[in-house]
Design a protein around this motif. Structure first.
Motif, PDB file in Angstrom:
ATOM      1  N   LYS A  12       0.825  -1.212   0.000  1.00  0.00           N
ATOM      2  CA  LYS A  12       0.000   0.000   0.000  1.00  0.00           C
ATOM      3  C   LYS A  12       0.857   1.259   0.000  1.00  0.00           C
ATOM      4  CE  LYS A  12      -3.895  -1.984   2.469  1.00  0.00           C
ATOM      5  NZ  LYS A  12      -4.669  -1.964   3.714  1.00  0.00           N
ATOM      6  N   PHE A  13       2.023   1.161   0.610  1.00  0.00           N
ATOM      7  CA  PHE A  13       2.864   2.346   0.791  1.00  0.00           C
ATOM      8  C   PHE A  13       4.311   1.933   0.589  1.00  0.00           C
ATOM      9  CE2 PHE A  13       4.832   5.697   3.472  1.00  0.00           C
ATOM     10  CZ  PHE A  13       4.264   6.794   2.863  1.00  0.00           C
ATOM     11  N   TYR A  21       7.126   8.944  -1.984  1.00  0.00           N
ATOM     12  CA  TYR A  21       6.507   7.683  -1.601  1.00  0.00           C
ATOM     13  C   TYR A  21       5.367   7.404  -2.561  1.00  0.00           C
ATOM     14  CZ  TYR A  21       8.995   8.452   2.764  1.00  0.00           C
ATOM     15  OH  TYR A  21       9.968   8.668   3.690  1.00  0.00           O
ATOM     16  N   TYR A  23       1.691   5.740  -2.747  1.00  0.00           N
ATOM     17  CA  TYR A  23       0.531   5.229  -2.008  1.00  0.00           C
ATOM     18  C   TYR A  23      -0.376   4.540  -3.020  1.00  0.00           C
ATOM     19  CZ  TYR A  23      -3.979   4.989   0.277  1.00  0.00           C
ATOM     20  OH  TYR A  23      -5.178   4.536   0.775  1.00  0.00           O
ATOM     21  N   TRP A  25      -4.022   2.175  -3.630  1.00  0.00           N
ATOM     22  CA  TRP A  25      -5.309   1.792  -3.050  1.00  0.00           C
ATOM     23  C   TRP A  25      -6.116   1.019  -4.072  1.00  0.00           C
ATOM     24  CZ3 TRP A  25      -4.345   6.429  -5.234  1.00  0.00           C
ATOM     25  CH2 TRP A  25      -5.310   6.981  -6.070  1.00  0.00           C
ATOM     26  N   GLU A  57      -2.596   4.458  -7.936  1.00  0.00           N
ATOM     27  CA  GLU A  57      -1.462   4.905  -7.151  1.00  0.00           C
ATOM     28  C   GLU A  57      -1.152   6.374  -7.412  1.00  0.00           C
ATOM     29  OE1 GLU A  57       1.493   2.011  -8.330  1.00  0.00           O
ATOM     30  OE2 GLU A  57       2.154   3.237 -10.006  1.00  0.00           O
ATOM     31  N   SER A  66      -1.502  11.947   6.535  1.00  0.00           N
ATOM     32  CA  SER A  66      -2.796  11.491   6.039  1.00  0.00           C
ATOM     33  C   SER A  66      -3.429  12.560   5.151  1.00  0.00           C
ATOM     34  CB  SER A  66      -3.712  11.156   7.211  1.00  0.00           C
ATOM     35  OG  SER A  66      -4.997  10.815   6.763  1.00  0.00           O
ATOM     36  N   ILE A  69      -1.720  12.674   1.690  1.00  0.00           N
ATOM     37  CA  ILE A  69      -2.134  11.532   0.872  1.00  0.00           C
ATOM     38  C   ILE A  69      -3.558  11.749   0.363  1.00  0.00           C
ATOM     39  CG2 ILE A  69      -2.704   9.074   0.918  1.00  0.00           C
ATOM     40  CD1 ILE A  69      -0.336   8.710   2.862  1.00  0.00           C
ATOM     41  N   ILE A 128      -8.533   5.827   2.883  1.00  0.00           N
ATOM     42  CA  ILE A 128      -7.217   6.424   3.150  1.00  0.00           C
ATOM     43  C   ILE A 128      -6.975   6.505   4.655  1.00  0.00           C
ATOM     44  CG2 ILE A 128      -5.820   8.523   2.950  1.00  0.00           C
ATOM     45  CD1 ILE A 128      -7.382   8.975   0.244  1.00  0.00           C
ATOM     46  N   ASP A 131      -6.154   3.057   5.920  1.00  0.00           N
ATOM     47  CA  ASP A 131      -4.801   2.668   5.507  1.00  0.00           C
ATOM     48  C   ASP A 131      -3.748   3.415   6.315  1.00  0.00           C
ATOM     49  OD1 ASP A 131      -5.826   0.923   3.637  1.00  0.00           O
ATOM     50  OD2 ASP A 131      -5.478   2.267   1.921  1.00  0.00           O
ATOM     51  N   CYS A 132      -3.953   4.704   6.530  1.00  0.00           N
ATOM     52  CA  CYS A 132      -2.988   5.503   7.294  1.00  0.00           C
ATOM     53  C   CYS A 132      -2.922   5.037   8.745  1.00  0.00           C
ATOM     54  CB  CYS A 132      -3.324   6.994   7.220  1.00  0.00           C
ATOM     55  SG  CYS A 132      -2.923   7.713   5.603  1.00  0.00           S
TER      56      CYS A 132
END
Length: 138
Positions: A12-13, A21, A23, A25, A57, A66, A69, A128, A131-132
């Motif tokens: 995911k990251f 980076y 990210y 999903w 992505e 967060s 992102i 999000i 996920d964070c």
């Protein structure tokens, strides 16, 4: 926005190494058919299936949060002009500009479009946030 494809399940990251980076999903496992062609033949000699993964992505630059992102994902899905257009149409529909009243079919469609956008954005933000939390990103 187009999906990215991978042969192995992507994380995911992921740190890229240059201060950015990735990210990801909506990671989905998919069956990808493959056709094996014999040399000089027009028809496939065999067909089999392999597993691949697809996802959306975005690239986020340090320092990652967060909110950063969320902003990157939302802007990759919908640009600010699209969002502003929906807001303007929603407001105009509520003022009766479309079809002469708020209850006209055209006005109802504009209001529904904005509500659909808000629902999709809320679902994405919830994903999000989850996920964070899992990745310990504040």
């Amino acid at each position: 926005m187009t999906r990215s494809y991978y042969d192995a399940r992507p994380s995911k990251f992921e740190a890229v190494g240059n201060g950015s980076y990735i990210y990801r999903w909506d990671i989905q496992e998919e069956a990808a058919p493959q056709q094996i062609m014999a040399e000089g033949e027009d028809q496939p000699a065999a067909e089999n299936s392999r597993t691949q993964y697809s996802c959306y992505e975005v690239i986020v630059w340090a320092s990652v949060s967060s909110n950063k992102i969320t902003e990157a994902v939302i802007r990759s899905m919908w640009d600010a002009n699209y969002e502003q257009k929906l807001i303007n149409e929603y407001n105009a529909a509520n003022l009766g500009v479309y079809g002469g009243s708020k209850s006209s079919d055209e006005a109802k469609a504009k209001i529904a479009s904005y509500k659909d956008f808000l629902a999709a954005r809320a679902a994405l933000k919830a994903q999000i946030d989850a996920d964070c939390a899992e990745l310990n990103i504040e």
